[in-house]
Design an enzyme around this catalytic site. Structure first.
Site, PDB file in Angstrom:
ATOM      1  N   GLU A 303       0.726  -1.296   0.104  1.00 47.98           N
ATOM      2  CA  GLU A 303      -0.054  -0.029  -0.087  1.00 47.98           C
ATOM      3  C   GLU A 303       0.884   1.428   0.072  1.00 47.98           C
ATOM      4  OE1 GLU A 303      -3.954  -1.351   2.307  1.00 47.98           O
ATOM      5  OE2 GLU A 303      -2.466  -0.921   3.561  1.00 47.98           O
TER       6      GLU A 303
HETATM    7  C1  TNX Z   1      -4.842  -4.158   4.423  1.00 43.69           C
HETATM    8  S1  TNX Z   1      -2.827  -6.240   4.182  1.00 43.69           S
HETATM    9  C2  TNX Z   1      -3.585  -3.805   5.049  1.00 43.69           C
HETATM   10  C3  TNX Z   1      -3.409  -3.522   6.408  1.00 43.69           C
HETATM   11  C4  TNX Z   1      -4.854  -3.098   6.793  1.00 43.69           C
HETATM   12  C5  TNX Z   1      -5.843  -4.316   6.612  1.00 43.69           C
HETATM   13  C6  TNX Z   1      -7.253  -4.210   7.244  1.00 43.69           C
HETATM   14  C7  TNX Z   1      -1.983  -5.334   4.136  1.00 43.69           C
HETATM   15  C8  TNX Z   1      -0.822  -5.856   3.340  1.00 43.69           C
HETATM   16  N1  TNX Z   1      -2.257  -3.873   4.376  1.00 43.69           N
HETATM   17  O1  TNX Z   1      -2.532  -2.379   6.596  1.00 43.69           O
HETATM   18  O2  TNX Z   1      -4.566  -3.381   8.308  1.00 43.69           O
HETATM   19  O3  TNX Z   1      -5.760  -4.365   5.143  1.00 43.69           O
HETATM   20  O4  TNX Z   1      -7.733  -5.487   6.606  1.00 43.69           O
END
Ligand code: TNX
Length: 490
Positions: A303
């Site tokens: 992300e």
């Molecule tokens: C996505 S999974 C994220 C997390 C969040 C999560 C909540 C991932 C690699 N990144 O930062 O906590 O969704 O479901």
């Protein structure tokens, strides 16, 4: 599996015999080898026997011919012949003896776990094991749970409880998400300011905290006693506000950022062009690798919408090289599929909203893929629309959703042998206490454990939902909160 046995995850082969079984009372012999790891397992079994009402056992180094005996025997040929020797085992119980055999101590431990799940209490009040034979081995070598201790902090005792649950369901990797925007949870010797300035915060003003090097060692040691490897994650180059708050030199202005206690994602980032960034990444990953006896270090990589691909690759590359130079294998979220990763690195698939081309190409170049699809494995998703806690971005996950899928076919076109295993994940934006955590894990973690352990031919939803019902007794005994899914007749 015979109706009356409730083993989860389902073993490859089980046969229930007739007769009264093996009565287990105080004075039962426990025969184990003399290797330190075997003795440690013996001590674990002896303590367990006392705790579950069998009473004190006699640890034996030699078979004295007694009638009531549990034997743990290393045997390279034990378990299903066509399986990886690393974790396979067999258990044979008759009215005189319970014999657990495995090529490794990890396998012996799984045999003990299976034996324990079959124990019953006789109407006359004593504990006994039914006559049976089990031959078992896991489908996948990586059966994990990722726990986010950054959004909310969970002290060592809470993590030990989670580890005990993992062991009971034959999971073998504990992935700790140790850093994020909201807090930094591991004391790293080269950058003491990280916990001095960024461990006190957590989501919505909750109490923070961090693990000292000694506490981290305690977690690693306790996990090892249950056959579990700890994989630490330091999430870069996004999800780094805690680092930017601790060290202003990591921001373009030179000023530390404000502490962050919201639950948005994707706003913070490292900057490749700053002189402090490279040394920070190298030192932190070198330290974390040195603190970790297991073979893996997770560098995050998820992300980061605000980074262009070249800068992303440069930042991930520094962490990647530091992990490799420390002799460890890199694990990263799926976004890192576009970066050049050493063959053998593990990519963790989570976001079904993304295309699959980059992962398939990375697998063709030698990466392994770990399956954590958000819509199945993200145990921070609500059970249903009315559930009071949890997120919903990947949908609702009722028990059957967590159970009814095949990791081998999640990514069409990915070769079966590229899938290294399955990892459940629990993110803690909305989970502040260990009760809230276990209520999300149970029963769904047991479903994921069966998906990871049991071959498709040996498992089914119908059988699982009947077996898992018996596990409420264990959860109630150890006093953990769980969710009475309407899919099961508890
Ligand atoms: C996505 S999974 C994220 C997390 C969040 C999560 C909540 C991932 C690699 N990144 O930062 O906590 O969704 O479901």
């Amino acid at each position: 599996m015979p109706e009356s046995l409730s083993i989860v995850p389902a073993p490859r082969y089980v046969e229930l015999g007739d007769g009264p079984g093996l009565a287990l009372g105080g004075g039962v012999g426990l025969l184990v080898g003399a290797d330190p790891a075997e003795i440690a397992l013996g001590v674990y079994v002896a303590r367990l026997a006392e705790r579950i009402g069998i009473g004190p056992v006699d640890m034996l180094a030699l078979d004295d011919g007694r009638d009531q005996l549990i034997e743990l025997r290393l045997d390279p040929a034990a378990g299903p012949a066509d399986s990886d020797p690393a974790e396979r085992y067999s258990v044979v119980v008759d009215r005189r003896r319970a014999l657990v055999r495995a090529p490794t101590v990890a396998g012996l431990y799984y045999g003990v776990v299976t034996l324990r799940q079959t124990l019953r209490t006789h109407p006359a009040g004593y504990v006994y094991a039914p006559v049976l034979r089990v031959e078992d081995a896991p489908r996948y070598p990586w059966r994990g749970l990722s726990v986010d201790v950054a959004r909310h902090f969970f002290p060592v005792e809470d993590i030990e409880l989670v580890i005990s649950l993992m062991g009971y369901y034959k999971l073998n990797v504990l992935h700790l998400h140790l850093t994020d925007d909201q807090g930094w949870r591991l004391d790293v010797p080269s950058r003491p300011g990280l916990v001095e300035r960024s461990a006190g915060s957590a989501v919505h003003g909750a109490r923070g905290g961090y693990y000292t090097a000694g506490e981290y060692r305690r977690i690693v040691t306790f996990a090892a006693s249950r056959g579990i490897t700890v994989v630490p994650e330091v999430d870069i180059p996004g999800h780094v506000n805690a680092a930017l708050h601790a060290y202003g030199e990591l921001t373009p202005s030179g000023e530390p950022t404000e502490a962050y206690t919201g639950i948005d994602v994707g706003f913070s980032r490292l900057t490749a062009g700053l002189p402090a960034t490279g040394p920070f990444l190298r030192d932190v990953f070198t330290d974390v690798a040195a603190m970790t006896p297991g073979p893996y270090v997770h560098l995050g990589g998820d992300e980061v919408p605000t980074l262009d691909p070249a800068e992303y690759e440069a930042l991930v590359g520094i962490a990647h090289d530091a992990v490799r130079d420390a002799g460890k294998t890199v694990v990263a979220w799926q976004e890192a599929a576009t970066a050049p990763l050493a063959p053998g690195s593990v990519l963790q698939y989570w976001d079904p909203r993304d295309g699959h081309e980059a992962i398939i190409a990375a697998a063709a170049a030698g990466c392994r893929v770990l399956m954590s699809p958000g819509s199945r494995a993200y145990l921070d998703m609500k059970y249903d629309a009315h559930y009071p806690r949890g997120l919903e971005w990947a949908g609702h996950i009722e028990l059957r959703d967590a159970y009814d899928w095949d990791p081998g076919v999640v990514i069409p076109g990915l070769p079966l042998e590229s899938v290294v295993g399955v990892e459940a994940a629990i993110w803690t934006e909305t989970l502040a206490t260990v009760d809230e955590l276990t209520e999300m894990l149970l029963p769904r973690l047991t479903a994921l454990a069966e998906v990871a352990w049991s071959v498709p031919a040996r498992r089914s939803w119908d059988s699982y939902r009947r077996r898992v019902a018996a596990h409420r007794d264990y959860w109630d005994q150890i006093g953990v909160r769980w969710y009475p899914s309407p899919h099961v007749n508890w």
